[in-house]
Design an enzyme around this catalytic site. Structure first.
Site, PDB file in Angstrom:
ATOM      1  N   GLY A   1     -84.317 -57.521 -43.973  1.00 47.05           N
ATOM      2  CA  GLY A   1     -83.067 -58.133 -44.414  1.00 47.05           C
ATOM      3  C   GLY A   1     -82.944 -59.596 -44.061  1.00 47.05           C
ATOM      4  O   GLY A   1     -83.937 -60.293 -43.895  1.00 47.05           O
ATOM      5  N   SER A   2     -81.706 -60.028 -43.943  1.00 48.03           N
ATOM      6  CA  SER A   2     -81.406 -61.454 -43.871  1.00 48.03           C
ATOM      7  C   SER A   2     -82.117 -62.189 -42.748  1.00 48.03           C
ATOM      8  O   SER A   2     -82.237 -61.696 -41.627  1.00 48.03           O
ATOM      9  CB  SER A   2     -79.912 -61.649 -43.706  1.00 48.03           C
ATOM     10  N   SER A   3     -82.535 -63.398 -43.088  1.00 48.13           N
ATOM     11  CA  SER A   3     -83.191 -64.288 -42.134  1.00 48.13           C
ATOM     12  C   SER A   3     -82.281 -64.696 -40.990  1.00 48.13           C
ATOM     13  O   SER A   3     -82.740 -65.156 -39.956  1.00 48.13           O
ATOM     14  CB  SER A   3     -83.636 -65.532 -42.882  1.00 48.13           C
ATOM     15  N   VAL A   4     -80.971 -64.546 -41.184  1.00 43.56           N
ATOM     16  CA  VAL A   4     -80.023 -64.954 -40.144  1.00 43.56           C
ATOM     17  C   VAL A   4     -80.009 -63.947 -38.999  1.00 43.56           C
ATOM     18  O   VAL A   4     -79.447 -64.200 -37.940  1.00 43.56           O
ATOM     19  CB  VAL A   4     -78.606 -65.133 -40.739  1.00 43.56           C
ATOM     20  N   GLY A   5     -80.653 -62.798 -39.212  1.00 42.99           N
ATOM     21  CA  GLY A   5     -80.770 -61.809 -38.157  1.00 42.99           C
ATOM     22  C   GLY A   5     -81.364 -62.399 -36.883  1.00 42.99           C
ATOM     23  O   GLY A   5     -81.085 -61.918 -35.781  1.00 42.99           O
TER      24      GLY A   5
END
Lengths: 130, 384
Positions: free
Chosen positions: A58-62
């Protein structure tokens, strides 16, 4: 073959998941509790565990979530994955959480609630304490 | 991974703490992706902008590094938590606003273009074929690799930031070759953008670093975006290949049964209190199409439309924004459906959307139920 992405030496209890983890949105930034109903760790906290899971998704902001749980003292002591992904690798690199990639066989051999020592400088990186 | 003498010196901290941190991140990235060296990149796109997602720890981190860090290459930026022009209309709390503005200021100080968009591929010129870039926004990385002939890892927020600051990225396998681990045969008739979003979500779950898709007809821009958005949400996969006859790899079908599984996972209610469109944000041709579809009709409930500021300006000149506002749409820039504090469970129980990415994060992060429908169905059901 083990591969060390972030160095470290810790001892703790394994929390094992067969599901990948999307750190953004499904891991609470303050408590480290998983909020995704479809996840096998639903409502469990990953804080202070040795977190064993296939990979991040999922998201790179993880990566920021990993940095946040570390800042809030809710991070795992170490993480062990089957597959390397950039969200987990860079989040752990910035937060200094030891991260090791292991084979399918090694992954299967480690059980939930096992007490283990993870030492990236040792010859036997992961050893179970009986 | 082999480093040059200068890179080694940066890693040892001889060029300051910022460079040491940036190279530590690049080395972890390189080890994770089996890279043998670092290569120059020409464009970085950063995620990690919304205070909702990066929190106090992220805000403080950016504030600290902005004292010294500066970008070396063209660097653009993902959406933040609100539209700066009309944030006062939305009851966003003062702490959120001040922390979000601090994040905005930090990025501007570092030298980033304040684009606040998750569709850089639609609002900036695409460099020539095979240009190496570093895109952190997951849908944008997949779009860059699959449709724009660029080369990027599906970067993390930190690896893209490290690349922006150093102008380099690990030369990983994804930058060199395409090796899909399996081939998905698309077996759905009359697909809508929602179908493509679900296909992307499915592909992200089963794909490794890249996946082959066969059986697709002509796709339009919206369908491509929907696929990239869906895929970026569910997996680590960073590229679609479109080879009808890829031999030697496992083949699986995306059929009615698989589609229903994805739908049942993401659709949690049959009715939304509001409608949201734009995750990834809408581009100009989608705004144009929406304007045409809404001719003579208006929404029976609130409809939030998320589009980049640059697109909103163009749409205003073309008269589209007037027409959308007449039809009851609120048009928001700088932010996106996902993870915005503008939509939360205190005032909204359920949202109707055609976005797979939006659906996943609205449910899991904002805690609201989701009703998934194609845009055509939304217009039919929710307008008069």
């Amino acid at each position: 073959m083990n591969k060390v992405l972030v160095q470290g030496n810790v001892e703790g209890i394994v929390l094992k998941s067969e599901d990948p983890i999307n750190f953004l949105g499904t891991v609470d930034k303050k408590t480290g509790i998983i909020s995704d109903k479809n996840h096998d760790l639903f409502e469990k906290s990953i804080a202070n565990t040795i977190l064993l899971f296939p990979s991040g998704v999922g998201s790179s902001v993880g990566a920021y979530t990993i940095y946040s749980i570390k800042s809030n003292n809710s991070a795992p002591l170490a993480m062990i994955c089957k597959k390397a992904d950039l969200t987990v690798a860079t989040g752990c690199a910035l937060a200094n959480i030891p991260l090791v990639i292991v084979s399918e066989k090694k992954f299967s051999s480690i059980q939930n609630n096992d007490k283990i020592v993870l030492d990236t400088k040792s010859e036997n990186i992961i050893s179970t304490i009986f | 991974m082999e480093l040059t003498r200068e890179e080694e010196s940066a890693l040892k901290g001889e060029q300051g703490e910022i460079m040491e941190m940036a190279y530590r991140i690049l080395v972890a990235t390189g080890e994770a992706t089996d890279a043998d060296r670092l290569i120059p990149i020409e464009w970085a796109h950063l995620s990690g902008v919304n205070y909702n997602t990066i929190g106090d720890a992220g805000e403080e981190f950016l504030s600290t590094i902005s004292k010294d860090a500066r970008v070396k290459v063209k660097t653009t930026l993902n959406p933040m938590g609100f539209d700066i022009d009309n944030v006062s209309n939305y009851n966003v709390d003062d702490n959120f606003i001040s922390k979000q503005l601090s994040i905005k200021n930090s990025y501007e100080t570092i030298g980033v273009i304040p684009s606040f968009s998750c569709i850089p591929y639609e609002i900036f010129d695409i460099p020539k074929e095979n240009t190496q870039v570093a895109f952190a926004e997951s849908n944008a990385a997949i779009h860059a690799n699959s449709y724009d002939n660029l080369k990027t890892n599906k970067e993390s927020a930190f690896s893209a930031l490290a690349s922006a600051i150093t102008g380099k990225s690990p030369y990983s396998s994804l930058r060199k070759e395409d090796s899909p681990n399996l081939s998905i045969r698309m077996k759905i008739n009359n697909p809508t953008e929602l179908t493509y979003g679900m296909l992307g979500f499915f592909a992200g779950k089963v794909g490794d670093t890249s996946v082959n898709i066969s059986g697709l007809g002509e796709m339009d821009r919206r369908q491509c975006k929907a696929m990239c958005g869906g895929m970026g949400t569910s997996g680590t996969c960073a590229k679609f290949l479109f080879d009808e006859e890829k031999s030697g790899i496992e083949k699986i079908d995306f059929d009615e049964k698989e589609m229903k599984n994805v739908y049942d996972e993401l659709n949690t209610t049959e009715k939304g209190d509001i409608v949201t469109l734009g995750s990834p944000q809408l581009g100009l041709d989608e705004i144009s199409d929406l304007t045409i579809k809404l001719k003579g009709r208006s929404f029976k409930k609130r409809c939030m439309v998320f589009t980049p500021r640059m697109v909103k300006e163009q749409a205003r000149k073309l008269g589209y924004t007037n027409e959308l506002e007449r039809a009851g749409c609120e048009i928001l820039s700088d932010c996106c459906t996902c993870l915005t504090p503008l939509i939360n469970k205190d005032n909204v129980d359920a949202v109707t959307t055609n976005s797979i990415k939006g659906a996943f994060y609205l449910k899991n992060s904002n805690g609201v139920d989701v009703n998934l429908k194609s845009l055509a169905q939304i217009i039919e059901d929710e307008t008069q």
